[in-house]
Design a protein around this motif. Structure first.
Motif, PDB file in Angstrom:
ATOM      1  N   ASP A  37       1.028  -4.710   8.686  1.00 15.01           N
ATOM      2  CA  ASP A  37       2.526  -4.904   8.252  1.00 15.01           C
ATOM      3  C   ASP A  37       2.708  -5.808   6.851  1.00 15.01           C
ATOM      4  O   ASP A  37       3.491  -5.280   6.090  1.00 15.01           O
ATOM      5  CB  ASP A  37       3.151  -6.073   9.279  1.00 15.01           C
ATOM      6  CG  ASP A  37       3.486  -5.377  10.742  1.00 15.01           C
ATOM      7  OD1 ASP A  37       3.577  -4.030  10.730  1.00 15.01           O
ATOM      8  OD2 ASP A  37       3.663  -6.132  11.697  1.00 15.01           O
ATOM      9  N   LEU A  38       1.487  -6.571   6.516  1.00 13.90           N
ATOM     10  CA  LEU A  38       1.683  -7.170   5.251  1.00 13.90           C
ATOM     11  C   LEU A  38       1.336  -5.936   4.135  1.00 13.90           C
ATOM     12  O   LEU A  38       2.095  -6.189   3.146  1.00 13.90           O
ATOM     13  CB  LEU A  38       0.543  -8.262   5.241  1.00 13.90           C
ATOM     14  CG  LEU A  38       0.241  -8.900   3.828  1.00 13.90           C
ATOM     15  CD1 LEU A  38       1.393  -9.514   3.423  1.00 13.90           C
ATOM     16  CD2 LEU A  38      -0.937  -9.744   3.842  1.00 13.90           C
ATOM     17  N   VAL A  39       0.259  -5.118   4.442  1.00 17.15           N
ATOM     18  CA  VAL A  39       0.342  -3.879   3.322  1.00 17.15           C
ATOM     19  C   VAL A  39       1.545  -3.041   3.040  1.00 17.15           C
ATOM     20  O   VAL A  39       2.129  -2.748   2.242  1.00 17.15           O
ATOM     21  CB  VAL A  39      -0.895  -3.101   3.884  1.00 17.15           C
ATOM     22  CG1 VAL A  39      -0.920  -1.855   3.101  1.00 17.15           C
ATOM     23  CG2 VAL A  39      -2.197  -3.919   3.965  1.00 17.15           C
ATOM     24  N   ARG A  84       4.374  -5.189   1.312  1.00 21.65           N
ATOM     25  CA  ARG A  84       4.257  -5.371  -0.106  1.00 21.65           C
ATOM     26  C   ARG A  84       4.065  -4.024  -0.826  1.00 21.65           C
ATOM     27  O   ARG A  84       4.714  -3.960  -1.970  1.00 21.65           O
ATOM     28  CB  ARG A  84       2.698  -5.806  -0.360  1.00 21.65           C
ATOM     29  CG  ARG A  84       2.620  -7.300   0.058  1.00 21.65           C
ATOM     30  CD  ARG A  84       1.201  -7.779  -0.194  1.00 21.65           C
ATOM     31  NE  ARG A  84       1.104  -9.378  -0.105  1.00 21.65           N
ATOM     32  CZ  ARG A  84      -0.290  -9.791  -0.029  1.00 21.65           C
ATOM     33  NH1 ARG A  84      -1.299  -9.132  -0.009  1.00 21.65           N
ATOM     34  NH2 ARG A  84      -0.004 -11.304  -0.008  1.00 21.65           N
ATOM     35  N   THR A  85       3.715  -3.119  -0.055  1.00 18.60           N
ATOM     36  CA  THR A  85       4.071  -1.779  -0.774  1.00 18.60           C
ATOM     37  C   THR A  85       5.431  -1.210  -0.866  1.00 18.60           C
ATOM     38  O   THR A  85       5.710  -0.619  -2.054  1.00 18.60           O
ATOM     39  CB  THR A  85       3.207  -0.682   0.005  1.00 18.60           C
ATOM     40  OG1 THR A  85       1.894  -0.834   0.419  1.00 18.60           O
ATOM     41  CG2 THR A  85       3.540   0.848  -0.313  1.00 18.60           C
ATOM     42  N   LEU A 107       1.414  -0.480 -12.538  1.00 22.37           N
ATOM     43  CA  LEU A 107       2.232  -1.107 -11.610  1.00 22.37           C
ATOM     44  C   LEU A 107       2.318  -0.982 -10.260  1.00 22.37           C
ATOM     45  O   LEU A 107       3.009  -1.593  -9.339  1.00 22.37           O
ATOM     46  CB  LEU A 107       3.555  -0.699 -12.472  1.00 22.37           C
ATOM     47  CG  LEU A 107       4.006  -0.713 -13.486  1.00 22.37           C
ATOM     48  CD1 LEU A 107       5.568  -0.389 -13.983  1.00 22.37           C
ATOM     49  CD2 LEU A 107       4.045  -2.404 -13.871  1.00 22.37           C
ATOM     50  N   VAL A 108       1.374   0.056 -10.053  1.00 21.28           N
ATOM     51  CA  VAL A 108       1.103   0.313  -8.588  1.00 21.28           C
ATOM     52  C   VAL A 108      -0.564   0.055  -7.900  1.00 21.28           C
ATOM     53  O   VAL A 108      -0.683  -0.623  -7.164  1.00 21.28           O
ATOM     54  CB  VAL A 108       1.331   1.980  -8.384  1.00 21.28           C
ATOM     55  CG1 VAL A 108       1.284   2.048  -6.787  1.00 21.28           C
ATOM     56  CG2 VAL A 108       3.061   1.978  -8.686  1.00 21.28           C
ATOM     57  N   LEU A 141      -3.152  -7.501  -4.666  1.00 23.69           N
ATOM     58  CA  LEU A 141      -2.699  -8.449  -3.661  1.00 23.69           C
ATOM     59  C   LEU A 141      -3.456  -8.484  -2.542  1.00 23.69           C
ATOM     60  O   LEU A 141      -3.588  -9.364  -2.140  1.00 23.69           O
ATOM     61  CB  LEU A 141      -1.212  -7.613  -3.471  1.00 23.69           C
ATOM     62  CG  LEU A 141      -0.029  -8.030  -4.556  1.00 23.69           C
ATOM     63  CD1 LEU A 141       1.120  -7.072  -4.365  1.00 23.69           C
ATOM     64  CD2 LEU A 141       0.232  -9.396  -4.575  1.00 23.69           C
ATOM     65  N   LEU A 142      -3.949  -7.448  -2.092  1.00 20.65           N
ATOM     66  CA  LEU A 142      -4.572  -7.262  -0.546  1.00 20.65           C
ATOM     67  C   LEU A 142      -5.739  -8.183  -0.639  1.00 20.65           C
ATOM     68  O   LEU A 142      -6.280  -8.791  -0.132  1.00 20.65           O
ATOM     69  CB  LEU A 142      -4.845  -5.869  -0.363  1.00 20.65           C
ATOM     70  CG  LEU A 142      -5.707  -6.072   1.200  1.00 20.65           C
ATOM     71  CD1 LEU A 142      -4.615  -6.542   2.084  1.00 20.65           C
ATOM     72  CD2 LEU A 142      -6.065  -4.395   1.416  1.00 20.65           C
TER      73      LEU A 142
END
Length: 417
Positions: A131-133, A136-137, A155-156, A163-164
């Motif tokens: 869910d977190l991934v 954030r995606t 940027l991606v 972030l992970l």
């Protein structure tokens, strides 16, 4: 193939002078036809002279598996030179500074460190991260500029992986750029773009040690938490590590969590532009997303080689590898072995045996973060397809100049639809 030979004369070099480890060959793509030549003419090839001394190249899928799954004969230990052709990654030629990460250890020491952090990749952990991934995606993709040109890498790819990483180490997200910096410094050595010199490299890695020692001191006497620092601090087999030993484990976890995923995210854009028919297949049938993730990982091969050192004489395809010899397992070549992956230079989402790809290695050193990487990549595909008709690459990507990290520094794109 996404590149062409820049100098066809390379294919005419006598085999006894052929050195496929030169960094620039990976930036230009010229290494791929050279690997194909070795697979045809000399699949277990000895190079007597290179920037890193003499070494063997193992280029066929079957032979790579034989080496990778035989740790009793082929050592990963830093004490024998480590896991890459350049010994200076583990033992820089200045000061008393040894990077003895568990990926560069043999059993039984390798397993001690690996088991301490293994819970981070458990099935329960992956479920808790999903869910977190995804959140954030979605946020990163929704923030991308429309009708403008931008660098997908910055940027991606970098944003999502750092972030992970910040989550896995439980560090402030505003410090995620430091994780990227330490990863790059660890993996960038002499002859590669961005090499800052051995003294400066050690200084940067010492900064990393100081940063993570503070986290260790904060967590070692606190109740255990579910992050990599806490796992190392509370495991009875790792809580008494020396500072340099601790740093070594931190660095391998940073690099391992960064480079495979980051560069496959960038390769995804390269692949869908070079093979748009395969992209359309996935748009029409999203059940193909996991297969496409595996296929792009195979096609890209983010880690081109791993090195081993022979602990005894060993015969491979009639060649005598002597005790003490360096052996490069060229995953980048094995993932294009015609006998295993026909038309391996192309992306084929229907490839029936893509699970045999070598990008994560095999045996005791198989990448422990493999399923986290696939989770991130699967979610990126799902969320991209929800939002964009296509992501157009406007010019050929700029690749890293490295035989260790097969990556990108620039993928200039514009979103369509």
């Amino acid at each position: 193939m996404d590149t062409v030979m820049q100098n066809s004369g390379l294919l005419d070099i006598p085999l006894d002078r052929l050195d496929v480890s030169q960094h620039h060959l990976f930036r230009t793509g010229e290494v791929l036809p050279l690997f194909a030549r070795l697979r045809r003419e000399d699949p277990v090839h000895y190079c007597a002279q290179s920037q890193n001394g003499p070494y063997w190249s193992v280029t066929k899928h079957e032979d790579i598996m034989k080496v990778d799954t035989n740790p009793k004969v082929f050592s990963s230990s830093w004490e024998n030179g480590g896991i890459v052709l350049d010994d200076a990654q583990a033992i820089p030629p200045v000061k008393d500074f040894v990077i003895s990460a568990f990926i560069a250890l043999d059993e039984p020491r390798h397993g001690v460190y690996r088991r301490a952090v293994q819970p981070i990749v458990s099935a329960d952990s992956l479920r808790s991260l999903e869910d977190l991934v995804r959140t954030r995606t979605k946020k990163v993709l929704d923030s991308l500029p429309r009708d403008q040109v931008f660098n997908w890498v910055d940027l991606v790819s970098i944003e999502l992986t750092t972030l992970l990483l910040a989550t896995l180490f439980d560090v402030p997200v505003e410090d995620r750029h430091l994780l990227r910096e330490w990863s790059d410094v660890t993996a960038t050595l002499e002859g590669m773009d961005g090499f800052i010199g051995h003294e400066n490299r050690i200084a940067k890695l010492t900064e990393c040690l100081h940063y993570f020692m503070k986290l260790w001191n904060d967590r070692v006497n606190a109740p255990p938490k579910f992050d990599l620092v806490s796992m190392l601090a509370h495991d009875p087999n790792t809580r008494n590590m020396t500072p340099i030993d601790y740093l070594s484990q931190i660095l391998v976890l940073i690099v391992g969590g960064n480079d495979t995923t980051r560069n496959t995210m960038s390769a995804t854009i390269n692949a869908i532009n070079l093979f748009p028919d395969e992209y359309r297949k996935v748009r029409e049938d999203r059940k193909l997303i996991p297969a496409m993730v595996d296929e792009i990982i195979r096609w890209q091969t983010p880690i081109p080689h791993m090195r081993r050192t022979a602990l005894e004489d060993f015969q491979l395809r009639g060649k005598l590898i002597r005790k003490g010899d360096k052996v490069a397992m060229w995953y980048y070549s094995g993932n294009r072995d015609e006998e295993v992956f026909p038309d391996g230079d192309s992306v084929n989402v229907n490839r029936p045996n893509v699970s045999r790809q070598l990008s994560f290695g095999f045996g005791i050193h198989r990448c422990m973060g493999m399923n986290i990487a696939k989770l991130q990549l699967r979610i990126l595909w799902e969320e991209m397809l929800d939002r964009f008709e296509f992501i157009e690459m406007l010019k050929p990507p700029v690749r890293t100049m490295s035989n260790q990290i097969n990556g990108y520094t620039e993928v200039m794109v514009r979103i369509r639809g």
